[in-house]
Design a protein around this motif. Structure first.
Motif, PDB file in Angstrom:
ATOM      1  N   GLU A 133       0.966  -1.135   0.164  1.00 49.39           N
ATOM      2  CA  GLU A 133       0.111   0.209  -0.030  1.00 49.39           C
ATOM      3  C   GLU A 133       0.913   1.327  -0.046  1.00 49.39           C
ATOM      4  N   ARG A 134       1.868   1.323   0.869  1.00 44.69           N
ATOM      5  CA  ARG A 134       2.787   2.402   1.041  1.00 44.69           C
ATOM      6  C   ARG A 134       3.559   2.620  -0.661  1.00 44.69           C
ATOM      7  N   ALA A 135       3.938   1.509  -0.909  1.00 49.16           N
ATOM      8  CA  ALA A 135       4.631   1.488  -2.113  1.00 49.16           C
ATOM      9  C   ALA A 135       3.748   2.185  -3.393  1.00 49.16           C
ATOM     10  N   ARG A 176      12.036   1.775  -6.440  1.00 49.66           N
ATOM     11  CA  ARG A 176      13.327   1.905  -5.665  1.00 49.66           C
ATOM     12  C   ARG A 176      12.741   1.927  -4.211  1.00 49.66           C
ATOM     13  N   TRP A 177      11.719   1.987  -3.753  1.00 46.89           N
ATOM     14  CA  TRP A 177      11.231   2.034  -2.426  1.00 46.89           C
ATOM     15  C   TRP A 177      11.056   0.388  -2.153  1.00 46.89           C
ATOM     16  N   ILE A 178      10.759  -0.242  -3.059  1.00 45.42           N
ATOM     17  CA  ILE A 178      10.139  -1.661  -2.925  1.00 45.42           C
ATOM     18  C   ILE A 178      11.608  -2.446  -2.770  1.00 45.42           C
ATOM     19  N   GLY A 218      14.477  -1.457  -1.642  1.00 47.57           N
ATOM     20  CA  GLY A 218      15.000  -0.943  -0.576  1.00 47.57           C
ATOM     21  C   GLY A 218      14.453  -1.919   0.766  1.00 47.57           C
ATOM     22  N   ARG A 219      13.168  -1.839   0.623  1.00 48.61           N
ATOM     23  CA  ARG A 219      12.452  -2.480   1.681  1.00 48.61           C
ATOM     24  C   ARG A 219      12.560  -3.987   1.576  1.00 48.61           C
ATOM     25  N   ALA A 220      12.575  -4.606   0.421  1.00 42.45           N
ATOM     26  CA  ALA A 220      12.739  -5.921   0.250  1.00 42.45           C
ATOM     27  C   ALA A 220      14.337  -6.440   0.620  1.00 42.45           C
ATOM     28  N   LYS A 274       8.978   4.504  18.213  1.00 40.36           N
ATOM     29  CA  LYS A 274       8.826   5.744  18.790  1.00 40.36           C
ATOM     30  C   LYS A 274       8.886   6.899  17.434  1.00 40.36           C
ATOM     31  N   ARG A 275       8.112   7.479  17.028  1.00 37.58           N
ATOM     32  CA  ARG A 275       8.000   8.438  15.944  1.00 37.58           C
ATOM     33  C   ARG A 275       8.156   7.897  14.800  1.00 37.58           C
ATOM     34  N   GLY A 276       7.580   6.707  14.681  1.00 37.81           N
ATOM     35  CA  GLY A 276       7.783   5.986  13.268  1.00 37.81           C
ATOM     36  C   GLY A 276       9.339   5.368  12.960  1.00 37.81           C
ATOM     37  N   VAL A 305      17.758   2.345   8.582  1.00 36.03           N
ATOM     38  CA  VAL A 305      18.177   2.503   7.282  1.00 36.03           C
ATOM     39  C   VAL A 305      18.090   3.952   6.627  1.00 36.03           C
ATOM     40  N   SER A 306      18.993   4.266   5.748  1.00 37.49           N
ATOM     41  CA  SER A 306      18.912   5.654   5.341  1.00 37.49           C
ATOM     42  C   SER A 306      19.091   5.533   3.651  1.00 37.49           C
ATOM     43  N   HIS A 307      18.594   6.355   3.027  1.00 40.71           N
ATOM     44  CA  HIS A 307      18.611   6.375   1.527  1.00 40.71           C
ATOM     45  C   HIS A 307      19.250   7.683   1.083  1.00 40.71           C
ATOM     46  N   THR A 308      19.866   7.612  -0.269  1.00 38.08           N
ATOM     47  CA  THR A 308      20.153   8.910  -0.921  1.00 38.08           C
ATOM     48  C   THR A 308      20.096   8.484  -2.348  1.00 38.08           C
ATOM     49  N   LYS A 368      24.665  14.052  13.317  1.00 43.23           N
ATOM     50  CA  LYS A 368      23.457  14.326  14.034  1.00 43.23           C
ATOM     51  C   LYS A 368      22.217  13.506  13.895  1.00 43.23           C
ATOM     52  N   GLU A 369      22.024  13.421  12.396  1.00 42.47           N
ATOM     53  CA  GLU A 369      20.874  12.688  11.791  1.00 42.47           C
ATOM     54  C   GLU A 369      21.083  11.158  12.495  1.00 42.47           C
ATOM     55  N   ALA A 370      22.155  10.650  12.215  1.00 37.61           N
ATOM     56  CA  ALA A 370      22.341   9.234  12.646  1.00 37.61           C
ATOM     57  C   ALA A 370      22.036   9.036  14.122  1.00 37.61           C
ATOM     58  N   SER A 397      19.855  10.949  16.032  1.00 38.63           N
ATOM     59  CA  SER A 397      18.431  11.297  15.874  1.00 38.63           C
ATOM     60  C   SER A 397      17.727  10.171  15.617  1.00 38.63           C
ATOM     61  N   LYS A 398      18.214   9.230  14.653  1.00 34.97           N
ATOM     62  CA  LYS A 398      17.536   8.094  14.188  1.00 34.97           C
ATOM     63  C   LYS A 398      17.682   6.726  15.104  1.00 34.97           C
ATOM     64  N   ALA A 399      18.935   6.694  15.939  1.00 38.52           N
ATOM     65  CA  ALA A 399      19.083   5.828  16.818  1.00 38.52           C
ATOM     66  C   ALA A 399      17.967   6.026  18.016  1.00 38.52           C
ATOM     67  N   THR A 400      17.784   7.286  18.623  1.00 40.11           N
ATOM     68  CA  THR A 400      16.859   7.341  19.731  1.00 40.11           C
ATOM     69  C   THR A 400      15.204   7.375  19.016  1.00 40.11           C
ATOM     70  N   GLY A 401      15.150   7.474  17.647  1.00 34.74           N
ATOM     71  CA  GLY A 401      13.985   7.750  17.168  1.00 34.74           C
ATOM     72  C   GLY A 401      13.258   9.185  17.216  1.00 34.74           C
ATOM     73  N   ASP A 402      14.166  10.078  17.660  1.00 37.02           N
ATOM     74  CA  ASP A 402      13.754  11.484  17.733  1.00 37.02           C
ATOM     75  C   ASP A 402      13.345  12.003  16.309  1.00 37.02           C
TER      76      ASP A 402
HETATM   77  C1  LIG Z   1      12.360  10.670   8.863  1.00 39.34           C
HETATM   78  C2  LIG Z   1      14.005  11.129   9.229  1.00 39.34           C
HETATM   79  C3  LIG Z   1      14.314  10.286  10.347  1.00 39.34           C
HETATM   80  C4  LIG Z   1      15.058  10.703   8.075  1.00 39.34           C
HETATM   81  O1  LIG Z   1      14.714  11.162   6.856  1.00 39.34           O
HETATM   82  P1  LIG Z   1      15.538  11.421   5.574  1.00 39.34           P
HETATM   83  O2  LIG Z   1      16.936  11.894   6.075  1.00 39.34           O
HETATM   84  O3  LIG Z   1      14.648  12.055   4.507  1.00 39.34           O
HETATM   85  O4  LIG Z   1      15.594   9.772   5.166  1.00 39.34           O
HETATM   86  P2  LIG Z   1      16.739   8.706   5.476  1.00 39.34           P
HETATM   87  O5  LIG Z   1      16.859   7.957   4.097  1.00 39.34           O
HETATM   88  O6  LIG Z   1      18.217   9.101   5.922  1.00 39.34           O
HETATM   89  O7  LIG Z   1      15.825   7.879   6.399  1.00 39.34           O
HETATM   90  C5  LIG Z   1      14.659   7.361   6.235  1.00 39.34           C
HETATM   91  C6  LIG Z   1      14.480   5.827   6.705  1.00 39.34           C
HETATM   92  O8  LIG Z   1      14.739   6.180   8.308  1.00 39.34           O
HETATM   93  C7  LIG Z   1      14.021   5.278   8.832  1.00 39.34           C
HETATM   94  N1  LIG Z   1      12.966   6.091   9.782  1.00 39.34           N
HETATM   95  C8  LIG Z   1      11.734   6.814   9.752  1.00 39.34           C
HETATM   96  N2  LIG Z   1      11.345   7.396  10.921  1.00 39.34           N
HETATM   97  C9  LIG Z   1      12.472   7.365  11.833  1.00 39.34           C
HETATM   98  C10 LIG Z   1      12.502   7.591  13.109  1.00 39.34           C
HETATM   99  N3  LIG Z   1      11.836   8.035  13.702  1.00 39.34           N
HETATM  100  N4  LIG Z   1      13.761   7.069  13.811  1.00 39.34           N
HETATM  101  C11 LIG Z   1      14.659   6.360  13.230  1.00 39.34           C
HETATM  102  N5  LIG Z   1      14.646   6.108  11.834  1.00 39.34           N
HETATM  103  C12 LIG Z   1      13.426   6.287  11.046  1.00 39.34           C
HETATM  104  C13 LIG Z   1      13.102   4.667   7.913  1.00 39.34           C
HETATM  105  O9  LIG Z   1      13.652   3.425   7.881  1.00 39.34           O
HETATM  106  C14 LIG Z   1      13.072   5.382   6.743  1.00 39.34           C
HETATM  107  O10 LIG Z   1      13.023   4.688   5.612  1.00 39.34           O
HETATM  108  P3  LIG Z   1      11.719   4.098   5.040  1.00 39.34           P
HETATM  109  O11 LIG Z   1      10.875   5.355   4.923  1.00 39.34           O
HETATM  110  O12 LIG Z   1      12.107   3.469   3.631  1.00 39.34           O
HETATM  111  O13 LIG Z   1      11.444   2.968   5.791  1.00 39.34           O
HETATM  112  C15 LIG Z   1      13.554  12.603   9.370  1.00 39.34           C
HETATM  113  O14 LIG Z   1      15.122  12.820  10.117  1.00 39.34           O
HETATM  114  C16 LIG Z   1      13.781  13.481   8.431  1.00 39.34           C
HETATM  115  O15 LIG Z   1      12.806  13.756   7.751  1.00 39.34           O
HETATM  116  N6  LIG Z   1      14.936  14.131   8.094  1.00 39.34           N
HETATM  117  C17 LIG Z   1      14.898  15.242   7.117  1.00 39.34           C
HETATM  118  C18 LIG Z   1      16.543  15.123   6.693  1.00 39.34           C
HETATM  119  C19 LIG Z   1      16.539  16.701   6.037  1.00 39.34           C
HETATM  120  O16 LIG Z   1      15.717  17.819   6.303  1.00 39.34           O
HETATM  121  N7  LIG Z   1      17.923  17.192   5.958  1.00 39.34           N
HETATM  122  C20 LIG Z   1      18.371  18.400   5.567  1.00 39.34           C
HETATM  123  C21 LIG Z   1      19.730  18.836   5.933  1.00 39.34           C
HETATM  124  S1  LIG Z   1      20.768  17.747   4.956  1.00 39.34           S
END
Ligand SMILES: CC(C)(COP(=O)(O)OP(=O)(O)OC[C@H]1O[C@@H](n2cnc3c(N)ncnc32)[C@H](O)[C@@H]1OP(=O)(O)O)[C@@H](O)C(=O)NCCC(=O)NCCS
Length: 238
Positions: free
Chosen positions: A50-52, A63-65, A67-69, A92-94, A108-111, A177-179, A181-186
């Motif tokens: 559904e999300r895809a 691309r999302w499929i 990555g998730r697969a 927490k916070r998704g 996970v992170s994508h670019t 910082k983003e890494a 914030s993603k470990a805590t879920g913030d």
């Molecule tokens: C959602 C967020 C956690 C990461 O977003 P992002 O940098 O766009 O994307 P990334 O590819 O690094 O990470 C996305 C993945 O993080 C994971 N993720 C989602 N919410 C998360 C959370 N609360 N905590 C940890 N990981 C989370 C998911 O796996 C997601 O991938 P998926 O949707 O395919 O499952 C959030 O921090 C965000 O929106 N950041 C914006 C980044 C930005 O604006 N950067 C500008 C300066 S360079």
């Protein structure tokens, strides 16, 4: 961005140098043929399909499929179960995670056309990991974003650099910082501007408000191919 995935060849995830003996790190090409993405979609749950389907273009959807697969394949291998049987939920916070009680943590992170996947199998149960990857030529307003997201000390370190070096330094600090914030879920609600990171002798947290306190964290620069910047954050946990 590669808008046509139909001519790409099959390439699976590539193992990168482990940032810690307990953590496996994978770089995953996301641009695969349409046929491959269709085949991989069979590993996804109905909610994931559904999300895809909500992605606006076939290329983004594929691309999302992929990555998730790929995440499911790697988690399945780590857990010794079928990829389609891996149960993912939102914490927490998704923050995506496995069911409560699992000893495994991942992030996970994508670019563009690659994803970075970190899987921790041997950390203490409260520990969490976060990963972030960026292209080093990403067009960002480094000075403007630094005012919003960097500490005074970090901005002072950027100030004498030329524009390209400032942008690169910003992105290096940002991935740290983003890494975290993603470990805590913030995620984006982390107090980025108060989290003080140093890059000399390897990235490390100097100071920040709880839970971003220095002795609870380890930051590791991932050994990614040229053109990419990535950091793995390892948090001792709450
Ligand atoms: C959602 C967020 C956690 C990461 O977003 P992002 O940098 O766009 O994307 P990334 O590819 O690094 O990470 C996305 C993945 O993080 C994971 N993720 C989602 N919410 C998360 C959370 N609360 N905590 C940890 N990981 C989370 C998911 O796996 C997601 O991938 P998926 O949707 O395919 O499952 C959030 O921090 C965000 O929106 N950041 C914006 C980044 C930005 O604006 N950067 C500008 C300066 S360079």
């Amino acid at each position: 961005m590669n808008s046509d995935t139909s001519e790409t060849t099959s390439t699976g995830p590539v193992a990168l140098a482990a940032p810690d003996p307990a953590i496996a790190l994978w770089l995953c090409p996301l641009a695969r043929s349409v046929a491959e993405s269709h085949a991989l979609a069979r590993l996804l749950s109905p909610l994931e399909i559904e999300r895809a389907n909500r992605f606006g273009t076939p290329a983004l959807r594929a691309r999302w499929i992929v990555g998730r697969a790929t995440l499911r394949v790697l988690l399945g291998a780590a857990l010794g179960i079928d990829p389609a049987a891996v149960t993912l939920r939102r914490g927490k916070r998704g923050r995506p995670e496995l069911a409560a009680g699992s000893a495994l943590d991942f992030n996970v992170s994508h670019t563009d056309d690659v994803a970075l996947i970190g899987i921790a199998t041997g950390l203490p149960s409260a520990a969490r990991i976060g990963v972030d990857i960026e292209r080093d030529d990403r067009a960002v307003n480094a000075d403007g974003l630094a005012r919003k997201f960097m500490t005074e000390r970090e901005r002072a370190g950027m100030a004498p650099l030329d524009e390209a070096a400032r942008r690169r330094r910003f992105l290096q600090l940002w991935t740290c910082k983003e890494a975290m914030s993603k470990a805590t879920g913030d995620a984006l609600s982390a107090p980025f501007r108060d989290i003080d990171v140093a890059l000399d002798e390897g990235p490390h947290l100097l100071d920040g408000p709880p839970p971003y306190v220095a002795d609870h964290w380890r930051l590791v620069s991932a050994e990614v191919p040229a053109g990419l910047i990535a950091t793995v954050a390892i948090w001792r946990g709450a």
